[in-house]
Design an enzyme around this catalytic site. Structure first.
Site, mmCIF file in Angstrom:
data_model
loop_
_atom_site.group_PDB
_atom_site.id
_atom_site.type_symbol
_atom_site.label_atom_id
_atom_site.label_comp_id
_atom_site.label_asym_id
_atom_site.label_seq_id
_atom_site.Cartn_x
_atom_site.Cartn_y
_atom_site.Cartn_z
ATOM 1 C CD GLU A 278 -2.745 -1.297 0.036
ATOM 2 O OE1 GLU A 278 -3.163 -0.290 -0.550
ATOM 3 O OE2 GLU A 278 -2.979 -2.461 -0.365
ATOM 4 C CD1 TRP A 281 -1.332 -0.498 -3.974
ATOM 5 C CD2 TRP A 281 -1.771 0.801 -5.752
ATOM 6 N NE1 TRP A 281 -1.888 -1.277 -4.960
ATOM 7 C CE2 TRP A 281 -2.171 -0.503 -6.058
ATOM 8 C CE3 TRP A 281 -1.945 1.803 -6.711
ATOM 9 C CZ2 TRP A 281 -2.735 -0.859 -7.280
ATOM 10 C CZ3 TRP A 281 -2.510 1.452 -7.932
ATOM 11 C CH2 TRP A 281 -2.897 0.146 -8.211
ATOM 12 C CD1 TRP A 309 -17.723 12.955 -18.240
ATOM 13 C CD2 TRP A 309 -18.317 11.141 -17.074
ATOM 14 N NE1 TRP A 309 -16.595 12.202 -18.040
ATOM 15 C CE2 TRP A 309 -16.930 11.077 -17.323
ATOM 16 C CE3 TRP A 309 -18.922 10.116 -16.350
ATOM 17 C CZ2 TRP A 309 -16.138 10.027 -16.881
ATOM 18 C CZ3 TRP A 309 -18.137 9.074 -15.908
ATOM 19 C CH2 TRP A 309 -16.759 9.027 -16.177
ATOM 20 C CG ASN A 344 -8.766 1.391 -0.203
ATOM 21 O OD1 ASN A 344 -8.700 2.358 -0.963
ATOM 22 N ND2 ASN A 344 -8.512 0.152 -0.612
ATOM 23 C CD1 TRP A 362 -13.293 10.616 -14.578
ATOM 24 C CD2 TRP A 362 -11.915 11.460 -13.043
ATOM 25 N NE1 TRP A 362 -12.222 11.181 -15.247
ATOM 26 C CE2 TRP A 362 -11.363 11.696 -14.333
ATOM 27 C CE3 TRP A 362 -11.212 11.904 -11.922
ATOM 28 C CZ2 TRP A 362 -10.145 12.368 -14.526
ATOM 29 C CZ3 TRP A 362 -9.994 12.574 -12.117
ATOM 30 C CH2 TRP A 362 -9.484 12.792 -13.406
ATOM 31 C CD1 TRP A 385 -11.317 10.210 -6.589
ATOM 32 C CD2 TRP A 385 -13.206 9.594 -7.611
ATOM 33 N NE1 TRP A 385 -12.348 10.318 -5.675
ATOM 34 C CE2 TRP A 385 -13.519 9.946 -6.278
ATOM 35 C CE3 TRP A 385 -14.252 9.164 -8.437
ATOM 36 C CZ2 TRP A 385 -14.822 9.884 -5.770
ATOM 37 C CZ3 TRP A 385 -15.543 9.119 -7.925
ATOM 38 C CH2 TRP A 385 -15.817 9.467 -6.605
HETATM 39 C C1 LIG Z 1 -11.678 6.927 -4.934
HETATM 40 C C2 LIG Z 1 -10.519 6.904 -3.961
HETATM 41 C C3 LIG Z 1 -9.960 8.089 -3.516
HETATM 42 C C4 LIG Z 1 -8.867 8.075 -2.632
HETATM 43 N N1 LIG Z 1 -8.348 9.274 -2.198
HETATM 44 C C5 LIG Z 1 -7.267 9.267 -1.374
HETATM 45 C C6 LIG Z 1 -6.700 10.503 -0.912
HETATM 46 O O1 LIG Z 1 -7.134 11.604 -1.267
HETATM 47 N N2 LIG Z 1 -5.634 10.430 -0.048
HETATM 48 C C7 LIG Z 1 -5.112 9.228 0.348
HETATM 49 O O2 LIG Z 1 -4.142 9.218 1.133
HETATM 50 N N3 LIG Z 1 -5.604 8.054 -0.100
HETATM 51 C C8 LIG Z 1 -6.677 8.037 -0.934
HETATM 52 N N4 LIG Z 1 -7.198 6.837 -1.347
HETATM 53 C C9 LIG Z 1 -6.490 5.588 -1.021
HETATM 54 C C10 LIG Z 1 -6.948 4.866 0.264
HETATM 55 O O3 LIG Z 1 -8.340 4.754 0.295
HETATM 56 C C11 LIG Z 1 -6.486 5.562 1.529
HETATM 57 O O4 LIG Z 1 -5.104 5.848 1.461
HETATM 58 C C12 LIG Z 1 -6.715 4.676 2.760
HETATM 59 O O5 LIG Z 1 -8.069 4.342 2.864
HETATM 60 C C13 LIG Z 1 -6.271 5.416 3.995
HETATM 61 O O6 LIG Z 1 -6.551 4.673 5.148
HETATM 62 P P1 LIG Z 1 -5.375 4.000 5.988
HETATM 63 O O7 LIG Z 1 -4.358 5.024 6.321
HETATM 64 O O8 LIG Z 1 -6.010 3.273 7.106
HETATM 65 O O9 LIG Z 1 -4.791 3.003 4.919
HETATM 66 P P2 LIG Z 1 -3.918 1.677 5.096
HETATM 67 O O10 LIG Z 1 -4.704 0.573 4.503
HETATM 68 O O11 LIG Z 1 -3.458 1.521 6.479
HETATM 69 O O12 LIG Z 1 -2.683 1.939 4.109
HETATM 70 C C14 LIG Z 1 -1.479 2.575 4.558
HETATM 71 C C15 LIG Z 1 -1.164 3.765 3.716
HETATM 72 O O13 LIG Z 1 -0.927 3.384 2.363
HETATM 73 C C16 LIG Z 1 -1.388 4.399 1.482
HETATM 74 N N5 LIG Z 1 -2.425 3.831 0.622
HETATM 75 C C17 LIG Z 1 -3.242 2.792 0.906
HETATM 76 N N6 LIG Z 1 -4.032 2.513 -0.154
HETATM 77 C C18 LIG Z 1 -3.699 3.390 -1.125
HETATM 78 C C19 LIG Z 1 -4.160 3.616 -2.453
HETATM 79 N N7 LIG Z 1 -5.111 2.869 -3.008
HETATM 80 N N8 LIG Z 1 -3.620 4.631 -3.150
HETATM 81 C C20 LIG Z 1 -2.653 5.407 -2.618
HETATM 82 N N9 LIG Z 1 -2.167 5.234 -1.384
HETATM 83 C C21 LIG Z 1 -2.688 4.244 -0.637
HETATM 84 C C22 LIG Z 1 -1.964 5.510 2.356
HETATM 85 O O14 LIG Z 1 -0.982 6.488 2.550
HETATM 86 C C23 LIG Z 1 -2.282 4.780 3.652
HETATM 87 O O15 LIG Z 1 -2.275 5.619 4.776
HETATM 88 C C24 LIG Z 1 -8.322 6.836 -2.211
HETATM 89 C C25 LIG Z 1 -8.893 5.644 -2.666
HETATM 90 C C26 LIG Z 1 -9.986 5.673 -3.511
HETATM 91 C C27 LIG Z 1 -10.569 4.367 -3.987
#
Ligand SMILES: Cc1cc2nc3c(=O)[nH]c(=O)nc-3n(C[C@H](O)[C@H](O)[C@H](O)COP(=O)(O)OP(=O)(O)OC[C@H]3O[C@@H](n4cnc5c(N)ncnc54)[C@H](O)[C@@H]3O)c2cc1C
Length: 481
Positions: A278, A281, A309, A344, A362, A385
């Site tokens: 993650e 990512w 759209w 997420n 989107w 997105w």
């Molecule tokens: C439509 C959509 C919009 C999103 N917008 C954002 C946003 O604006 N900011 C954001 O930080 N994340 C975003 N995410 C990614 C993800 O949902 C969040 O990072 C995550 O839910 C944060 O919770 P956590 O810290 O408990 O994540 P954990 O599951 O604990 O993951 C650890 C860290 O990994 C990173 N991470 C995890 N998943 C992703 C991912 N898919 N993409 C990029 N980084 C990721 C984050 O920094 C996160 O804190 C988005 C996902 C979707 C589907």
């Protein structure tokens, strides 16, 4: 301990998305070369477009925490509001600083600001030094074999894993010497970053503590506990099994390199490995924005430039307010409004519902997220997105239409998540909780949800919405071919 300079020089440390003292390469480099440091935070006026209301709420708390931790090291944070290209050269002249150190930010607005600041400083014989600290890997260092830019996650992840050359974290300084005559700064309160009338931030205050100390504490707790169950737990929105570090990482209160190192110190179990993915990512998102500065505004795949759209303001409003009649979607949107964060798995479901079932652009969904998420990050938000919309980095762009009912049944089996955020459905039996419209006639009134009264009927027929989306994506690809 940090190496201290023996020179008499002064340097400005320009804090931006690195609101921390541990593993802060800009601060570290400034301390190495200068005898005194001027810590500065400049808020552009108006703030850059990616700073929505929830982000500004977070920023207030994070700056307050940084002021406290700098004060404990003998330093004072100078707050200024306006154009960095004007303010930083002025501050440098006032303090006789010969250099400005800052962390690199991938957002186009910051990159434009960097160019102007560097030019303005250099006119006065001063230098802007940019340090790589927001991501694990330098976006310019990761290239395909032919020297190009990766467009998909897996080859990118393989490439960075093969290199795995994250620089080791640098230490927190014991003391930060400041010049005797520090320039004046604004008071944080005068910036009015917190909402007053109406005060919509009560849920955010209950849920979060911004700042480096809170970030480190959360990371410690996560690494000792939930990280071990992350592999199986990360998809369950009703359980607190993800790290919730995202807003701390967004503002750089926590160094991603320090987190990476801490992860690799542990004997790696599958949960920790998935968690590391993650973080990759997150890096990939910054990498994409770095190489595609219009990631937030234009589809990465040009064939989707002209997707037809729907202009559905009522649908968009129902989605924003969590009143679509689809329980998991409404639970997610209400979690977002109440806490500034959404799980997420549910982000994917609500985004897919907006883009595919409602056929709403989107960018409208992304804009709402940017305004309401405490972790709003232009790179991660835009990349995700585009992934959901199938306009970006996915090899199978349009077949994926999340079914919100089966997603709810699979990942919120006991309904704990929906019941928490859509309490009016509390008394519905599990078997129809995720699709109340399928309940036998007498069940809804018995459960206190007479049809269409306390809880809306679905604003779109899910099967019809899915077919419409598939037809639209297919015909767009055909026309473009
Ligand atoms: C439509 C959509 C919009 C999103 N917008 C954002 C946003 O604006 N900011 C954001 O930080 N994340 C975003 N995410 C990614 C993800 O949902 C969040 O990072 C995550 O839910 C944060 O919770 P956590 O810290 O408990 O994540 P954990 O599951 O604990 O993951 C650890 C860290 O990994 C990173 N991470 C995890 N998943 C992703 C991912 N898919 N993409 C990029 N980084 C990721 C984050 O920094 C996160 O804190 C988005 C996902 C979707 C589907």
């Amino acid at each position: 301990m940090c190496p201290m300079s023996t020179s008499s020089r002064t340097a400005i440390v320009w804090f931006r998305r690195d609101l921390r003292l541990l593993d802060n390469p800009a601060l570290h480099a400034a301390l190495k070369t200068a005898a005194s440091i001027v810590p500065v935070f400049v808020l552009p006026n108006p703030p850059h477009g990616d700073l929505g209301s929830a982000s500004l709420w977070w920023l207030h708390g994070s700056l307050a925490a940084l002021q406290t931790s700098l004060a404990a090291k003998g330093a004072r944070l100078i707050l200024r509001r306006g154009d960095p290209a004007q303010l930083l050269p002025e501050l440098a002249a006032h303090t006789n600083a010969d250099s400005v150190h800052a962390g690199i930010c991938p957002e186009p607005a910051w990159r434009a600001a960097d160019a102007s600041v560097a030019a303005a400083l250099s006119n006065a014989g001063r230098t802007l030094h940019l340090h790589h600290s927001l991501t694990l890997f330098d976006p310019d260092a990761i290239k395909t074999r032919s020297g190009g830019v990766y467009g998909m996650y897996t080859p990118y992840a393989n490439a960075v894993r093969a290199i795995d050359a994250t620089a080791p974290p640098v230490p927190e300084p014991d003391h930060i010497p400041c010049p005797q005559r520090m320039p004046a700064g604004d008071s944080l309160a005068a910036w009015k970053l917190l909402p007053t009338h109406p005060d919509w931030a009560a849920g955010l205050r209950q849920t979060w503590t911004p700042g480096e100390a809170a970030a480190r504490a959360r990371a410690r707790i996560f690494l000792r506990g939930a990280a071990l169950h992350y592999e199986s737990g990360r998809n369950l929105p009703g359980h607190d099994l993800t790290s919730r570090l995202s807003p701390h990482l967004r503002w750089g209160e926590l160094s991603v390199r320090a987190l990476w190192k801490a992860l690799h110190r542990h004997a790696q179990n599958p949960g920790e490995k998935t968690f590391a993915n993650e973080l990759i990512w997150r890096d990939f998102a910054a990498y994409l924005l770095w190489h595609h500065p219009d990631l937030a505004t234009r589809p990465l795949r040009p064939e989707f430039e002209n997707l037809p759209w729907r202009n559905d303001q009522a649908g968009l409003r129902a989605w924003q307010q969590g009143r679509t009649g689809i329980p998991i979607v409404d639970a997610g949107m209400r979690q977002l409004w109440q806490t500034g964060w959404m799980h997420n798995r549910v982000r994917m479901v609500v985004a897919s519902f907006l883009v595919k079932h409602l056929l709403i652009d989107w960018r409208a969904g992304a804009a709402w997220f940017m305004d309401t998420l405490v972790d709003a990050d232009l790179a991660a938000n835009s990349m995700n997105w585009q992934w959901v919309a199938g306009t970006g980095i996915d090899s199978q762009p349009f077949f994926r239409v999340f079914n919100p009912v089966s997603q709810g049944e699979k990942f919120d089996t006991d309904g704990a998540y929906v019941r928490r955020f859509v309490p009016e459905l509390d008394h519905l039996p599990d078997k129809c909780l995720h699709a109340p419209w399928t309940a036998p006639a007498q069940i809804l009134p018995q459960a206190g949800v007479p049809p269409g009264q306390t809880y809306p009927a679905p604003i779109v027929d899910l099967a019809a919405g899915r077919e419409r989306a598939l037809a639209t994506w297919k015909s767009t690809v055909r026309v473009a071919a």
